[in-house]
Scaffold this active site. Structure first.
Site, PDB file in Angstrom:
ATOM      1  N   SER A   1     -10.555   0.483   6.882  1.00  0.00           N
ATOM      2  CA  SER A   1      -9.725  -0.050   5.391  1.00  0.00           C
ATOM      3  C   SER A   1      -8.904  -1.000   5.068  1.00  0.00           C
ATOM      4  O   SER A   1      -8.733  -1.225   3.834  1.00  0.00           O
ATOM      5  CB  SER A   1      -8.613   1.340   5.547  1.00  0.00           C
ATOM      6  OG  SER A   1      -9.850   2.291   5.272  1.00  0.00           O
TER       7      SER A   1
ATOM      8  N   LYS B   1       0.730  -1.220  -0.159  1.00  0.00           N
ATOM      9  CA  LYS B   1      -0.125  -0.490  -0.269  1.00  0.00           C
ATOM     10  C   LYS B   1       0.903   1.309  -0.013  1.00  0.00           C
ATOM     11  O   LYS B   1       2.084   1.152   0.402  1.00  0.00           O
ATOM     12  CB  LYS B   1      -0.946  -0.353   1.316  1.00  0.00           C
ATOM     13  CG  LYS B   1      -2.104   0.670   1.220  1.00  0.00           C
ATOM     14  CD  LYS B   1      -2.628   0.842   2.365  1.00  0.00           C
ATOM     15  CE  LYS B   1      -4.191   2.025   2.946  1.00  0.00           C
ATOM     16  NZ  LYS B   1      -5.249   1.600   3.491  1.00  0.00           N
TER      17      LYS B   1
ATOM     18  N   SER C   1     -10.231   2.596   2.673  1.00  0.00           N
ATOM     19  CA  SER C   1      -9.196   3.003   1.474  1.00  0.00           C
ATOM     20  C   SER C   1      -7.915   1.931   0.857  1.00  0.00           C
ATOM     21  O   SER C   1      -7.384   2.243  -0.032  1.00  0.00           O
ATOM     22  CB  SER C   1      -8.210   3.573   2.591  1.00  0.00           C
ATOM     23  OG  SER C   1      -7.477   3.492   3.476  1.00  0.00           O
TER      24      SER C   1
HETATM   25  N1  GLN Z   1     -13.302   4.765   5.481  1.00  0.00           N
HETATM   26  C1  GLN Z   1     -13.303   5.344   6.708  1.00  0.00           C
HETATM   27  C2  GLN Z   1     -12.819   6.735   6.689  1.00  0.00           C
HETATM   28  O1  GLN Z   1     -12.692   7.421   5.816  1.00  0.00           O
HETATM   29  C3  GLN Z   1     -11.671   4.708   7.391  1.00  0.00           C
HETATM   30  C4  GLN Z   1     -10.422   4.905   6.604  1.00  0.00           C
HETATM   31  C5  GLN Z   1      -9.437   4.003   7.181  1.00  0.00           C
HETATM   32  O2  GLN Z   1      -9.094   3.008   7.638  1.00  0.00           O
HETATM   33  N2  GLN Z   1      -7.629   3.833   6.387  1.00  0.00           N
HETATM   34  O3  GLN Z   1     -11.597   7.600   7.314  1.00  0.00           O
END
Ligand code: GLN
Length: 493
Positions: A183, A79, A159
């Site tokens: 995420s 990532k 994400s």
């Molecule tokens: N979707 C959540 C956010 O937008 C979690 C994102 C994440 O876990 N990095 O904050």
């Protein structure tokens, strides 16, 4: 050239160690698959030479008769939130475009030390903020899955959407993810793969671009529970460079995997029955209970009374921490610098941020700055911290009655790209089931359960006690064995 892309982590590792094929052959196979899948936009940069060099080193080690690492010969996707020495690291932002770290994150270094190689840096939501992989400066990632009878591009979740896409599309056997509020788990659920967020502190955050430091955790994404166990073992471990790193030995999770759940109690939190949850998701949850019962577990009803406050609290705490963490991007130290003619220092900060941050990132910085401002700190940030403590206490109380929690990972299956991009609140709801475990710092995993009527994957989530990754993995294995999920997206890319 033999195609090795159907293989996962364990099969590659064992095949290379046993001499059935070379690490180089595997790396070449995945490099070619990555190149052929450019239309998915899963990678921001590809690093075929890194994968080949790591493979050659593994093949040479084997030829010399020396011991091989736990990930020897496995090429993975990284990532693009992990700093990689000499390879551009952007967090999918414009502001970090061109930033080439001169150091390696602890987690990625651990993986290279275990013999893994890197296929490339995976696309994600910008600074890991998002649930659909539509906030990347480098464009949307397409899920390899499509609804039956439709050609619409679907969200791979976010994400870690580049990670989920790469693993589901079989262009990487495994990938790293990070999970701040879902995420790893939500994209895993959307794409029919496994992903585990370990206990907060298991994986070092050193060298990982920070979003919300009290929540961020790295973890593996792969197509089986066994592969996740192997990779998590390689990633985890105490790191003196991260003050929140757990000073604990890493258990041998792979060796202790067992799908026998006799004596285990699995809690079903009644507050997770929320309005707006898909009927089919509820059905998969019922099925999950039956599978775990079949594996020997006892199913008990439990209450996590503060569940409904978890998401609002997360969307105060995470932006608050983000607004502080992202203040370092000012045009001076990293990446982009926008220095208008005759501008002073403040103008440069403003111009750089205006140009370098995407809309969602700006929204989070604004919300975070607001909830931390002198007049509103008590009303928002302090309240949210209290809610966080209550959410954590809910789990503590639940552990008196059960060893694990079973819940859906997401309230719906994947949706078409563009469907929710104008509605941040609808987007935030994706993580309603994922966020409580994040706030409480607990290990949590998503495993694929089934396809819905549209032919899209649905995931089930397991949450465990702090440090009990083993319990989570074992229950995941019990589900995996009974679900027999072997559906693959049909190749269109
Ligand atoms: N979707 C959540 C956010 O937008 C979690 C994102 C994440 O876990 N990095 O904050």
């Amino acid at each position: 050239m033999t195609d090795f892309t159907a293989l996962g982590v364990k099969d590659i590792r064992d095949g290379v160690a046993g001499g059935s094929f070379t690490a180089r052959e595997v790396a070449e196979s995945f490099n070619a698959a990555v190149e052929a899948a450019a239309s998915l936009n899963a990678f921001i940069v590809t690093t075929p030479d890194h994968a080949l060099a790591a493979a050659d080193a593994v093949d040479a080690t084997r030829a010399a008769g020396k011991d091989l690492g736990a990930m020897a010969g496995v090429p993975i996707g990284m990532k693009d939130l992990f700093c990689t020495n000499g390879v551009q690291t952007t967090a999918a932002s414009h502001i970090l475009e061109g930033f080439t770290p001169q150091y390696e994150s602890t987690v990625s270094q651990n993986l290279w030390d275990a013999g893994a190689g890197m296929l490339g840096k995976l696309n994600l939501d910008q600074f890991a903020m998002g649930s659909s992989n539509e906030t990347s400066y480098f464009g949307n990632v397409s899920s390899p899955w499509r609804k039956e009878g439709s050609n619409a591009a679907m969200s791979p979740g976010g994400s870690s959407g580049g990670s989920s896409t790469a693993v589901a599309a079989r262009i990487a056997p495994a990938a790293t993810g990070t999970d701040t509020g879902g995420s790893i788990r939500q994209p895993a659920a959307f794409t029919g793969i496994c992903g585990i967020k370990p206990t907060y502190g298991r994986c070092s955050r050193w060298g990982v671009v920070a979003f919300a430091s009290s929540l961020d955790q790295a973890g593996p994404m792969a197509r089986s529970v066994e592969d996740c166990a192997i990779m998590l073992e390689a990633m985890a471990g105490f790191d003196p460079k991260d003050s929140t790193s757990l000073q604990m030995d890493v258990p041998n999770w792979e060796a202790a995997l067992s799908a026998d759940l006799k004596g285990k109690k699995v809690g079903i939190p009644r507050e997770y029955r929320m309005d707006g949850t898909d009927e089919e998701i509820l059905k998969s949850w019922e099925q999950g209970k039956a599978w775990l019962r079949d594996a020997g577990a006892e199913i008990v009803d439990i209450s996590l009374p503060h569940t409904k406050y978890a998401l609002p609290a997360y969307y105060i705490i995470a932006p608050a921490e983000a607004s502080s963490n992202l203040a370092r991007y000012d045009g001076v130290r990293y990446g982009l610098r926008d220095l208008p003619e005759g501008a002073g220092l403040q103008d440069m900060y403003a111009a750089t941020r205006e140009e370098g941050f995407g809309d969602e990132v700006k929204r989070r910085v604004l919300i975070g700055t607001y909830v931390l401002s002198a007049g509103f700190y008590d009303a928002y940030y302090n309240q949210a911290q209290k809610v966080r403590a209550l959410v954590a206490r809910d789990f503590e109380n639940a552990w008196a009655e059960c060893d694990l929690v079973l819940a859906p990972t997401t309230p719906t299956a994947s949706f078409p790209l563009g469907d929710k991009s104008d509605d941040p609140l609808a987007m935030y709801l994706n993580d309603v089931f994922a966020v409580p475990a994040s706030l409480a710092g607990l290990p949590a995993m998503s495993v694929p359960a089934m396809l819905n009527a549209d032919g899209l994957p649905l995931g089930l989530q397991l949450v465990g006690k702090a440090f009990d990754e083993q319990g989570v993995l074992n229950a995941g294995l019990a589900i995996q064995q009974r679900a027999g999920f072997d559906a693959k997206p049909e190749k269109w890319w």
